[in-house]
Motif scaffolding. Structure first.
Motif, PDB file in Angstrom:
ATOM      1  N   PRO A   1       6.083   2.309   9.651  1.00 57.56           N
ATOM      2  CA  PRO A   1       6.527   2.846  10.940  1.00 57.56           C
ATOM      3  C   PRO A   1       7.993   3.303  10.891  1.00 57.56           C
ATOM      4  O   PRO A   1       8.801   2.764  10.142  1.00 57.56           O
ATOM      5  CB  PRO A   1       6.386   1.656  11.892  1.00 57.56           C
TER       6      PRO A   1
ATOM      7  N   THR B   1       9.838  -0.161  15.069  1.00 59.38           N
ATOM      8  CA  THR B   1       8.936  -1.125  15.697  1.00 59.38           C
ATOM      9  C   THR B   1       9.759  -2.025  16.604  1.00 59.38           C
ATOM     10  O   THR B   1      10.855  -2.452  16.231  1.00 59.38           O
ATOM     11  CB  THR B   1       8.222  -2.007  14.650  1.00 59.38           C
TER      12      THR B   1
ATOM     13  N   GLY C   1       6.025  -3.610  10.335  1.00 63.95           N
ATOM     14  CA  GLY C   1       5.911  -3.852  11.766  1.00 63.95           C
ATOM     15  C   GLY C   1       5.284  -5.184  12.134  1.00 63.95           C
ATOM     16  O   GLY C   1       5.184  -5.522  13.312  1.00 63.95           O
TER      17      GLY C   1
ATOM     18  N   SER D   1       5.175   0.733  18.112  1.00 65.25           N
ATOM     19  CA  SER D   1       5.533   1.215  16.790  1.00 65.25           C
ATOM     20  C   SER D   1       5.346   2.717  16.745  1.00 65.25           C
ATOM     21  O   SER D   1       4.312   3.230  17.178  1.00 65.25           O
ATOM     22  CB  SER D   1       4.615   0.565  15.759  1.00 65.25           C
TER      23      SER D   1
END
Length: 125
Positions: free
Chosen positions: A48, A51, A83, A102
């Protein structure tokens, strides 16, 4: 007479992904002292962009460029690069409602909700 107690630590892991305005919540129960893993997103090796994890409306962990992101305020809460929120040595006060947001590299935002209940345990002699 010696009484010896042996504790096995359980690692509880759960994942839920919800996108858009859907409202799905994963309910989890763990024992006090367990390690709990809450996974915001399960994807094909996608990291990601940012997050953020909230517990009962308060930011508890974050990373990346999201304005609400911050490092974990609780030293038992760790945020992995993917995440995942790791709660080590869970205590009853960790019970509550968790929300993860996220952002993925393809501009999708993933949200996941968890209701976590940490139960205490009693030893009978």
């Amino acid at each position: 007479m010696n009484i010896v107690a042996s504790l096995a630590l359980l690692c509880l892991s759960a994942a839920a992904t919800v996108s858009g305005n859907e409202s799905t919540e994963t309910v989890l129960s763990a024992a006090q002292g367990d390690s709990v893993l809450l996974q915001c997103y399960i994807g094909a090796n996608v990291t990601p962009v940012w997050t953020t994890w909230m517990k009962d409306g308060q930011v508890v962990a974050g990373n990346g460029s999201h304005p609400m992101g911050s490092s974990a305020a609780n030293p038992r809460f760790a945020l992995e690069q993917n995440g995942t929120l790791i709660i080590s040595e869970a205590i009853t006060e960790d019970s509550g409602s968790f929300l993860c947001s996220s952002a993925l590299p393809d501009n999708r935002t993933i949200n996941a909700r968890f209701q976590l209940q940490i139960t205490s345990f009693l030893f009978g002699i």
